[in-house]
Motif scaffolding. Sequence first.
Motif, PDB file in Angstrom:
ATOM      1  N   UNK A 401       0.853  -1.183   0.000  1.00  0.00           N
ATOM      2  CA  UNK A 401       0.000   0.000   0.000  1.00  0.00           C
ATOM      3  C   UNK A 401       0.887   1.230   0.000  1.00  0.00           C
ATOM      4  N   UNK A 402       0.400   2.292  -0.598  1.00  0.00           N
ATOM      5  CA  UNK A 402       1.214   3.488  -0.774  1.00  0.00           C
ATOM      6  C   UNK A 402       0.355   4.724  -0.581  1.00  0.00           C
ATOM      7  N   UNK A 403       1.027   5.838  -0.257  1.00  0.00           N
ATOM      8  CA  UNK A 403       0.321   7.116  -0.213  1.00  0.00           C
ATOM      9  C   UNK A 403       0.412   7.825  -1.570  1.00  0.00           C
ATOM     10  N   UNK A 404       0.909   7.121  -2.611  1.00  0.00           N
ATOM     11  CA  UNK A 404       1.057   7.711  -3.949  1.00  0.00           C
ATOM     12  C   UNK A 404       0.567   6.723  -4.996  1.00  0.00           C
ATOM     13  N   UNK A 405      -0.572   6.865  -5.619  1.00  0.00           N
ATOM     14  CA  UNK A 405      -1.709   7.522  -5.005  1.00  0.00           C
ATOM     15  C   UNK A 405      -2.187   6.668  -3.845  1.00  0.00           C
ATOM     16  N   UNK A 406      -2.998   7.171  -2.950  1.00  0.00           N
ATOM     17  CA  UNK A 406      -3.285   6.409  -1.732  1.00  0.00           C
ATOM     18  C   UNK A 406      -4.088   5.141  -1.997  1.00  0.00           C
ATOM     19  N   UNK A 407      -3.650   4.039  -1.370  1.00  0.00           N
ATOM     20  CA  UNK A 407      -4.391   2.783  -1.455  1.00  0.00           C
ATOM     21  C   UNK A 407      -3.504   1.605  -1.796  1.00  0.00           C
ATOM     22  N   UNK A 408      -4.153   0.464  -2.040  1.00  0.00           N
ATOM     23  CA  UNK A 408      -3.449  -0.761  -2.403  1.00  0.00           C
ATOM     24  C   UNK A 408      -2.824  -0.593  -3.784  1.00  0.00           C
ATOM     25  N   UNK A 409      -1.619  -1.122  -3.957  1.00  0.00           N
ATOM     26  CA  UNK A 409      -0.896  -1.002  -5.226  1.00  0.00           C
ATOM     27  C   UNK A 409      -0.990  -2.323  -5.984  1.00  0.00           C
ATOM     28  N   UNK A 410      -1.741  -2.381  -7.092  1.00  0.00           N
ATOM     29  CA  UNK A 410      -1.715  -3.585  -7.930  1.00  0.00           C
ATOM     30  C   UNK A 410      -0.429  -3.596  -8.751  1.00  0.00           C
ATOM     31  N   UNK A 411       0.354  -4.640  -8.621  1.00  0.00           N
ATOM     32  CA  UNK A 411       1.600  -4.749  -9.376  1.00  0.00           C
ATOM     33  C   UNK A 411       1.275  -5.287 -10.766  1.00  0.00           C
ATOM     34  N   UNK A 412       1.556  -4.503 -11.785  1.00  0.00           N
ATOM     35  CA  UNK A 412       1.027  -4.762 -13.118  1.00  0.00           C
ATOM     36  C   UNK A 412       1.893  -5.681 -13.965  1.00  0.00           C
ATOM     37  N   UNK A 413       3.163  -5.807 -13.634  1.00  0.00           N
ATOM     38  CA  UNK A 413       4.071  -6.594 -14.464  1.00  0.00           C
ATOM     39  C   UNK A 413       4.656  -7.732 -13.641  1.00  0.00           C
ATOM     40  N   UNK A 414       4.653  -8.930 -14.200  1.00  0.00           N
ATOM     41  CA  UNK A 414       5.267 -10.097 -13.556  1.00  0.00           C
ATOM     42  C   UNK A 414       6.150 -10.795 -14.581  1.00  0.00           C
ATOM     43  N   UNK A 415       7.448 -10.806 -14.302  1.00  0.00           N
ATOM     44  CA  UNK A 415       8.395 -11.495 -15.174  1.00  0.00           C
ATOM     45  C   UNK A 415       8.941 -12.728 -14.471  1.00  0.00           C
ATOM     46  N   UNK A 416       9.070 -13.803 -15.226  1.00  0.00           N
ATOM     47  CA  UNK A 416       9.572 -15.068 -14.696  1.00  0.00           C
ATOM     48  C   UNK A 416      10.901 -15.367 -15.359  1.00  0.00           C
ATOM     49  N   UNK A 417      11.953 -15.445 -14.551  1.00  0.00           N
ATOM     50  CA  UNK A 417      13.288 -15.768 -15.035  1.00  0.00           C
ATOM     51  C   UNK A 417      13.864 -16.860 -14.155  1.00  0.00           C
ATOM     52  N   UNK A 418      13.737 -18.109 -14.621  1.00  0.00           N
ATOM     53  CA  UNK A 418      14.148 -19.280 -13.845  1.00  0.00           C
ATOM     54  C   UNK A 418      13.499 -19.219 -12.462  1.00  0.00           C
ATOM     55  N   UNK A 419      14.297 -19.085 -11.386  1.00  0.00           N
ATOM     56  CA  UNK A 419      13.735 -19.061 -10.040  1.00  0.00           C
ATOM     57  C   UNK A 419      13.593 -17.647  -9.496  1.00  0.00           C
ATOM     58  N   UNK A 420      13.448 -16.683 -10.361  1.00  0.00           N
ATOM     59  CA  UNK A 420      13.304 -15.295  -9.926  1.00  0.00           C
ATOM     60  C   UNK A 420      12.016 -14.731 -10.526  1.00  0.00           C
ATOM     61  N   UNK A 421      11.169 -14.179  -9.653  1.00  0.00           N
ATOM     62  CA  UNK A 421       9.878 -13.656 -10.070  1.00  0.00           C
ATOM     63  C   UNK A 421       9.853 -12.169  -9.718  1.00  0.00           C
ATOM     64  N   UNK A 422       9.767 -11.319 -10.731  1.00  0.00           N
ATOM     65  CA  UNK A 422       9.901  -9.887 -10.514  1.00  0.00           C
ATOM     66  C   UNK A 422       8.617  -9.157 -10.893  1.00  0.00           C
ATOM     67  N   UNK A 423       8.094  -8.402  -9.942  1.00  0.00           N
ATOM     68  CA  UNK A 423       6.912  -7.569 -10.150  1.00  0.00           C
ATOM     69  C   UNK A 423       7.352  -6.107 -10.251  1.00  0.00           C
ATOM     70  N   UNK A 424       6.688  -5.348 -11.105  1.00  0.00           N
ATOM     71  CA  UNK A 424       6.951  -3.914 -11.187  1.00  0.00           C
ATOM     72  C   UNK A 424       5.652  -3.186 -11.522  1.00  0.00           C
TER      73      UNK A 424
END
Length: 579
Positions: A401-424
Amino acid sequence: MDEIYRNLVRLNEEWAEAGLARQVRDPESKYDGGIIHAETGVPSPNHLNTPAVMASWAGAFCNPDSRRYRDPLLLDAFEAAAGFMVNRQHADGTVSLGSTNYNSPPDTAFVVGGLSQVYRLLGTDGWREAEAAAQKVKLFLERTIPALLTGGAHTPNHRWVITAALAQLYEIFSLPELLDRAREWLAEGLDITEDGEWTERSNGIYNAVSNISLYHTARVMNRPELLDYVRRNLRMMIYLVHPDGDVVTDYSGRQDLGQTFDLSNYFLVCRLMAAHDRDPLMASLSDKAASYLSSYREGVNNHPMVGLLLFPSGLDGMGREPLPDTYRKAFNLGHPVREHLRLLEETGHHGKIQHSSMHYAFGFPVVRIREKDTSITMMAQAPSFFALRHGQARLLGVKLSSSFPPGVVPLEELRVEEDRYTFRTVMEKGYSGPIPAEILAGLPAREGASPWYLLPHQHRPVTHLQKHALGVEAVPVTGGWQLRVFSDEREDVFTQLTLVLGQEGTVEGDGVEEFAANRYFLKKGSVTYAAGPDRLEISGGVFDHRLGELRNDAWPPGCKYLHFNLLTPFDHTIELRLL
């Protein structure tokens, strides 16, 4: 007679008996013959209530294997219930859901989808004493036809419920216009990804609704290609089940979000598809679903006893392929979400739709990892991005959750690289300038107040647009997982990482502070969450600010919440150890 069938006969008799105890039998009451709804206390003609009980009664007195075969007591109750359905049917042929959706074509279609099967089942048994009751059911069905030929829907799955109802009415009344209307709905195309995810991402409820509806549509209309969509979703569901049999509801777009559902409502369609395809893996999934039938809570349109009696699907002699309990699966990585969202501007509705939701999360990636009794879900564009079950220890979700903008933050990007899962995700928030003079000049002249809501805000230029990036990196480590959360260099944005834990567990640790009922700060060090014999050690406490909650934040009810308070810029790691 196989064991699953024998058990279902017994369960159906129990459901029939329970329905008798809740039936209103009062000729002076407008609810005479109806079944009292367990929650509201008011009898309802919706698909989860009176018609569902009628299906259990028919499944008993039409079944030679049942102790209640041709039971006059059940038939009398059934006929009274059929009378209730006719009496509570609106003049336009519809019924109302009750909790909402009044004079509802789609809720009528749910009922039709089941009572049409019940009517046909009565005809196959040849019991002359049941003819009067059957005619009442037929009258109800016939009176729904005008509404289903003209009526609309609210949600994506409603279209396929209506299509299945139209097809099954055609089986009884042979009116070609019923199939014509069904083809109008089917012409919109099927709302499913290549990996088998329906628009509503509702593994607990609406997947099964769409699946059984399309099965019947394909069957009646001789459209076998429709079964491919059913196969896709059922193949996906193999990997969306926790070790205890709960289905994954962590990212649903409907009311099953975060709620507990088992596989029972998938039993019938899995069995029918297993028989159709002679598929040993689907037979195993059907067997698994059958083990949860005692808690069955689906409606008349997906009634397991009526379905087996009307559409025999014996699996005797078919081998079984074991369901996997160790896997790593990623879904929707190739779905063109960005392209679809780009095309959104060209549709013309500008994101506004009456009486429904846009379901923008459709097609975003989902990752499922299972290692025996440990179950992990990662999902983009959802209130929570990570969930983990380790035996009885349930980490129901992790959210930012963030105050920019206020509320829950949906992480829109999910990349899968072997055993590493990255959200942005990159968030934007700007300011609106004055409406241009040439736009104001074209507005109707007003005297007195100028209401804010009457101004054409869409023409305001954006000023001082600000952006803020957040990310999460999830990596498996020996004995658990690391979650690294990081931000860009913007300063002093209040941020909170929250772990949502099962209410049944206990939270203990030196660095933890309970600041409200079931809400904890992990200010430093580590904490242990224990449920039964299973434990999670959670380390990486941080307390950069004092806020217990951020504006516009929300938490699912009935849980425990462990908060990590962060202030940007940050690059912080927490660790989850499975004990």
